[in-house]
Design a protein around this motif. Structure first.
Motif, PDB file in Angstrom:
ATOM      1  N   LEU C  56       0.810  -1.210   0.000  1.00  0.00           N
ATOM      2  CA  LEU C  56       0.000   0.000   0.000  1.00  0.00           C
ATOM      3  C   LEU C  56       0.847   1.265   0.000  1.00  0.00           C
ATOM      4  O   LEU C  56       0.481   2.270  -0.612  1.00  0.00           O
ATOM      5  N   LEU C  57       1.997   1.205   0.660  1.00  0.00           N
ATOM      6  CA  LEU C  57       2.774   2.429   0.867  1.00  0.00           C
ATOM      7  C   LEU C  57       3.234   3.070  -0.452  1.00  0.00           C
ATOM      8  O   LEU C  57       3.048   4.277  -0.639  1.00  0.00           O
ATOM      9  N   PRO C  58       3.800   2.283  -1.384  1.00  0.00           N
ATOM     10  CA  PRO C  58       4.171   2.913  -2.664  1.00  0.00           C
ATOM     11  C   PRO C  58       2.970   3.499  -3.391  1.00  0.00           C
ATOM     12  O   PRO C  58       3.097   4.534  -4.048  1.00  0.00           O
ATOM     13  N   LEU C  59       1.811   2.867  -3.246  1.00  0.00           N
ATOM     14  CA  LEU C  59       0.628   3.375  -3.932  1.00  0.00           C
ATOM     15  C   LEU C  59       0.216   4.727  -3.377  1.00  0.00           C
ATOM     16  O   LEU C  59      -0.179   5.626  -4.124  1.00  0.00           O
ATOM     17  N   ILE C  60       0.321   4.884  -2.063  1.00  0.00           N
ATOM     18  CA  ILE C  60      -0.036   6.176  -1.463  1.00  0.00           C
ATOM     19  C   ILE C  60       0.940   7.248  -1.926  1.00  0.00           C
ATOM     20  O   ILE C  60       0.556   8.362  -2.285  1.00  0.00           O
ATOM     21  N   GLU C 154       6.641   4.246 -13.104  1.00  0.00           N
ATOM     22  CA  GLU C 154       6.750   2.804 -13.281  1.00  0.00           C
ATOM     23  C   GLU C 154       7.479   2.140 -12.123  1.00  0.00           C
ATOM     24  O   GLU C 154       7.090   1.070 -11.668  1.00  0.00           O
ATOM     25  N   SER C 155       8.523   2.803 -11.619  1.00  0.00           N
ATOM     26  CA  SER C 155       9.290   2.149 -10.552  1.00  0.00           C
ATOM     27  C   SER C 155       8.433   1.989  -9.303  1.00  0.00           C
ATOM     28  O   SER C 155       8.512   0.958  -8.626  1.00  0.00           O
ATOM     29  N   LEU C 156       7.600   2.999  -9.022  1.00  0.00           N
ATOM     30  CA  LEU C 156       6.724   2.880  -7.842  1.00  0.00           C
ATOM     31  C   LEU C 156       5.689   1.790  -8.057  1.00  0.00           C
ATOM     32  O   LEU C 156       5.377   1.029  -7.129  1.00  0.00           O
ATOM     33  N   LEU C 157       5.167   1.697  -9.273  1.00  0.00           N
ATOM     34  CA  LEU C 157       4.189   0.651  -9.554  1.00  0.00           C
ATOM     35  C   LEU C 157       4.829  -0.724  -9.461  1.00  0.00           C
ATOM     36  O   LEU C 157       4.218  -1.681  -8.979  1.00  0.00           O
ATOM     37  N   MET C 158       6.084  -0.837  -9.918  1.00  0.00           N
ATOM     38  CA  MET C 158       6.793  -2.118  -9.813  1.00  0.00           C
ATOM     39  C   MET C 158       6.940  -2.503  -8.355  1.00  0.00           C
ATOM     40  O   MET C 158       6.793  -3.662  -7.989  1.00  0.00           O
TER      41      MET C 158
END
Lengths: 94, 123, 162
Positions: C56-60, C154-158
């Motif tokens: 969840l954290l990268p998504l936020i 992209e890196s955060l989504l990865m």
């Protein structure tokens, strides 16, 4: 400066701007030049009409315009989707 | 017309500013729709209306009705979420349709289809 | 529990929407919950591909970045439209970006981000070699856009869908 003066000024401006925006979008629908331009114009017209309904609802003070706006939003989505799909599959110039 | 004089200016001014912001951005988007030269440029113009144009008007509506009713009126969020999800779908599909038609007509300056061949081969 | 509520997120979302659209009351809460449960079973009958676990954290963090970017690109595109034809040297064009993402949910989120940001439009994604075709409104340097999309989103989504 009362609250209703400020609000009526803002409502008037917003309605005028959105009506003008709807006219511009309609111009693109009529003008083309190609089918995808018309569909894009129609999609924009739907969105501006939806916003115009919301602003009108705020001005009149009833939440009923909101439901009409939602119907416009849903219909606009489905219509644009169907038209775009038609452009891909239906009428392909070869 | 209802009487808005019961509202304080602290609500009326932000509502008015949000309305002006939202409607101006939507108008600018359609100005772009009229005056830009190529279809792919025009594809960008309505996103002004669907991002902050809509957000401004919806936030104004939330603020106004919440202040009038004295409770949180949030149903405008549904339209916002709906538009956030549907706009990419319609614009992607329209972009693909334009690409497909331009390739079929061999318009210049369009990137060619990949080796797999036809655009839009998936559903 | 998982048999009764096969899709908790969907059901929760539906209850939320139902309560937003009606006035909050106990009756609507019950009715909305019933509808959400039935919708969950109906979706279960369709057997959608299961979502993999995600962080969840990268998504936020991504959501915060995207919100800022949308505001900024709104201003940029609005200014470009206003100054159009008055001697600005805007050049638009196509950009091809090789993506490393392959998860369909992550790709859908990337598509939403790119389309919701004025100035970039997602045209086509080749699922075989992962090349994404974008159209960019203000193309300064094609390489900039490649690094922007790859490093920023992209890196955060990865990370989130690893």
């Amino acid at each position: 400066m009362s609250a209703s003066f400020v609000l009526s000024l803002a409502f008037g401006y917003a309605q005028l701007a959105l009506a003008l925006a709807a006219c511009f979008a309609a111009w693109r629908v009529l003008r083309g030049p190609r089918a995808q331009d018309r569909v894009l114009g129609l999609d924009t017209l739907y969105v501006t009409a939806m916003l115009l309904f919301i602003v009108t609802g705020m001005r009149v003070g009833t939440p009923f315009f909101f439901e009409a706006a939602m119907v416009i939003g849903v219909l606009g989505f489905v219509a644009t989707l169907a038209l775009a799909k038609f452009l891909i599959r239906g009428e392909v110039i070869e | 017309m209802t009487d808005f004089d019961t509202l304080s200016l602290w609500v009326a001014v932000p509502v008015g500013l949000l309305l002006v912001l939202g409607s101006t951005l939507t108008l600018l988007g359609t100005v772009g729709l009229v005056q830009l030269k190529s279809f792919y440029d025009r594809l960008h113009a309505p996103t002004l209306g669907t991002s902050w144009g809509t957000a401004g008007v919806l936030l104004a509506s939330i603020l106004l009705f919440s202040a009038l009713d004295g409770r949180a009126v949030l149903h405008e969020l549904v339209i916002g979420i709906f538009l956030l999800i549907t706009t990419p779908v319609t614009l992607m599909l329209l972009g693909r349709a334009a690409l497909h038609r331009d390739r079929a007509e061999k318009v210049r300056g369009i990137p060619p289809a990949r080796a797999r061949g036809d655009a839009g081969s998936d559903g | 529990m998982s048999r009764l509520i096969p899709h908790p997120l969907l059901s929760l979302g539906l209850v939320g929407v139902w309560l937003l659209l009606t006035r909050f009351s106990l009756g609507h809460l019950l009715l909305g919950t019933a509808i959400a449960l039935i919708a969950g079973w109906a979706l279960g009958a369709l057997e959608p591909p299961a979502l993999r676990r995600r962080r969840l954290l990268p998504l936020i963090r991504l959501a915060a970045i995207v919100a800022g970017d949308i505001v900024r690109s709104n201003i940029a595109v609005a200014r470009l439209i206003l100054t159009n034809g008055r001697g600005n040297s805007r050049r638009s064009g196509f950009v091809e970006i090789p993506l490393r993402l392959s998860d369909p949910t992550a790709l859908a989120m990337l598509a939403m981000i790119i389309t919701a940001t004025p100035g970039t439009a997602w045209l086509e994604h080749d699922s075989e070699n992962g090349v994404l075709l974008l159209h960019v409104f203000d193309l300064i340097e094609p390489g900039d856009w490649v690094t922007l999309i790859r490093d920023r989103y992209e890196s955060l989504l990865m990370e989130a869908f690893a």
